[in-house]
Motif scaffolding. Sequence first.
Motif, PDB file in Angstrom:
ATOM      1  N   VAL A  28      34.858  48.886  27.762  1.00  0.00           N
ATOM      2  CA  VAL A  28      34.943  47.437  27.606  1.00  0.00           C
ATOM      3  C   VAL A  28      33.812  46.971  26.693  1.00  0.00           C
ATOM      4  O   VAL A  28      32.642  47.297  26.922  1.00  0.00           O
ATOM      5  N   LEU A  29      34.167  46.214  25.672  1.00  0.00           N
ATOM      6  CA  LEU A  29      33.194  45.715  24.705  1.00  0.00           C
ATOM      7  C   LEU A  29      33.166  44.195  24.807  1.00  0.00           C
ATOM      8  O   LEU A  29      34.174  43.526  24.559  1.00  0.00           O
ATOM      9  N   ASP A  30      32.013  43.637  25.189  1.00  0.00           N
ATOM     10  CA  ASP A  30      31.950  42.179  25.307  1.00  0.00           C
ATOM     11  C   ASP A  30      31.422  41.555  24.025  1.00  0.00           C
ATOM     12  O   ASP A  30      31.034  42.238  23.074  1.00  0.00           O
ATOM     13  N   ALA A  31      31.416  40.238  23.980  1.00  0.00           N
ATOM     14  CA  ALA A  31      31.082  39.513  22.755  1.00  0.00           C
ATOM     15  C   ALA A  31      29.655  39.784  22.300  1.00  0.00           C
ATOM     16  O   ALA A  31      29.381  39.856  21.088  1.00  0.00           O
ATOM     17  N   LYS A  32      28.723  39.955  23.232  1.00  0.00           N
ATOM     18  CA  LYS A  32      27.331  40.190  22.857  1.00  0.00           C
ATOM     19  C   LYS A  32      27.153  41.527  22.152  1.00  0.00           C
ATOM     20  O   LYS A  32      26.260  41.681  21.312  1.00  0.00           O
ATOM     21  N   GLU A  33      27.993  42.491  22.488  1.00  0.00           N
ATOM     22  CA  GLU A  33      27.918  43.810  21.858  1.00  0.00           C
ATOM     23  C   GLU A  33      28.674  43.868  20.529  1.00  0.00           C
ATOM     24  O   GLU A  33      28.547  44.837  19.792  1.00  0.00           O
ATOM     25  N   ASN A  34      29.458  42.807  20.251  1.00  0.00           N
ATOM     26  CA  ASN A  34      30.340  42.852  19.089  1.00  0.00           C
ATOM     27  C   ASN A  34      30.312  41.523  18.311  1.00  0.00           C
ATOM     28  O   ASN A  34      31.342  40.899  18.080  1.00  0.00           O
ATOM     29  N   PRO A  35      29.133  41.086  17.870  1.00  0.00           N
ATOM     30  CA  PRO A  35      29.073  39.814  17.133  1.00  0.00           C
ATOM     31  C   PRO A  35      29.810  39.906  15.806  1.00  0.00           C
ATOM     32  O   PRO A  35      29.566  40.813  15.011  1.00  0.00           O
ATOM     33  N   ASN A  36      30.771  38.997  15.611  1.00  0.00           N
ATOM     34  CA  ASN A  36      31.550  38.960  14.372  1.00  0.00           C
ATOM     35  C   ASN A  36      32.217  40.303  14.047  1.00  0.00           C
ATOM     36  O   ASN A  36      32.360  40.670  12.878  1.00  0.00           O
ATOM     37  N   GLY A  37      32.596  41.029  15.082  1.00  0.00           N
ATOM     38  CA  GLY A  37      33.290  42.297  14.896  1.00  0.00           C
ATOM     39  C   GLY A  37      32.433  43.426  14.374  1.00  0.00           C
ATOM     40  O   GLY A  37      32.946  44.469  13.953  1.00  0.00           O
ATOM     41  N   ALA A  38      31.107  43.259  14.430  1.00  0.00           N
ATOM     42  CA  ALA A  38      30.195  44.227  13.816  1.00  0.00           C
ATOM     43  C   ALA A  38      30.262  45.609  14.444  1.00  0.00           C
ATOM     44  O   ALA A  38      29.974  46.621  13.787  1.00  0.00           O
ATOM     45  N   ALA A  39      30.645  45.679  15.727  1.00  0.00           N
ATOM     46  CA  ALA A  39      30.694  46.978  16.406  1.00  0.00           C
ATOM     47  C   ALA A  39      31.925  47.790  16.029  1.00  0.00           C
ATOM     48  O   ALA A  39      31.973  49.008  16.285  1.00  0.00           O
ATOM     49  N   LEU A  40      32.898  47.158  15.400  1.00  0.00           N
ATOM     50  CA  LEU A  40      34.184  47.815  15.153  1.00  0.00           C
ATOM     51  C   LEU A  40      34.176  48.576  13.837  1.00  0.00           C
ATOM     52  O   LEU A  40      34.982  48.330  12.929  1.00  0.00           O
ATOM     53  N   THR A  41      33.272  49.519  13.738  1.00  0.00           N
ATOM     54  CA  THR A  41      33.173  50.367  12.551  1.00  0.00           C
ATOM     55  C   THR A  41      34.227  51.472  12.613  1.00  0.00           C
ATOM     56  O   THR A  41      34.786  51.762  13.678  1.00  0.00           O
ATOM     57  N   ALA A  42      34.473  52.105  11.493  1.00  0.00           N
ATOM     58  CA  ALA A  42      35.483  53.162  11.439  1.00  0.00           C
ATOM     59  C   ALA A  42      35.198  54.295  12.423  1.00  0.00           C
ATOM     60  O   ALA A  42      36.104  54.724  13.155  1.00  0.00           O
ATOM     61  N   PRO A  43      33.958  54.828  12.493  1.00  0.00           N
ATOM     62  CA  PRO A  43      33.694  55.910  13.453  1.00  0.00           C
ATOM     63  C   PRO A  43      33.895  55.471  14.901  1.00  0.00           C
ATOM     64  O   PRO A  43      34.396  56.246  15.726  1.00  0.00           O
TER      65      PRO A  43
END
Length: 228
Positions: A28-43
């Motif tokens: 589970v990825l919450d908003a604080k861990e993924n600001p502006n989709g930054a956590a959603l990298t290819a790897p």
Amino acid sequence: MRILVLGHGKTGNLVAEVAHERGHGVHVLDAKENPNGAALTAPFVAGFDVAIDFTTPEAVQTNLRALLANGAKVVVGTTGWYGSLRDMRDLAERRSASLLYGTNFSVGVQMMLQLAKEMATSLRDAGYTFAIEETHHVTKLDAPSGTAISLQQAVSAGPNEVPITSKREGDAAGLHILEARSDADRIVLTHEAFSRRGFAEGAVRAAEWLAGRTGVYDFRDVYAQLKR
């Protein structure tokens, strides 16, 4: 499967719970861990078979762009973003990604939509007029709800022909009422969700179905194919 759940709200957490119950690995990825989709990298995205988004109308568009650009398979339970659907569809097709969206992942609601179409076909020329009322929890951001809009589309002969009344009260999981009224009588079709579990189960089953497919799908067109 490995499932990525975007959104740490009540529905997102329940999606994670249902996915665990059905034997899947879940992150589970919450908003604080993924600001502006930054956590959603290819790897990072490559580590999951399917992503399920239950965030907000604003966050989902950023998340979708990142996920689809990396060829991900994505189930979207968030509503209020359909103005961008064409762009997201084009992106999914260019990147050979998968997108399954829906205004409501409850199988009961899908049956209500089918019945609404039948009511409209049978009653519109018999002097009936239609109205829709929907009630949701106070934290739901979009109004009218996506489900109410789907009902409107199911029974309308023209754009916005059927009025929608929206209410936001307490922690209501979701109540949708379709009324057909004539001078002689009234017919009421109602769907009331007692909890968010029906939405969560539908979303996880949709993710299982999508895992082996590429393309763009509307949940109302595929829900009958899902396996228990």
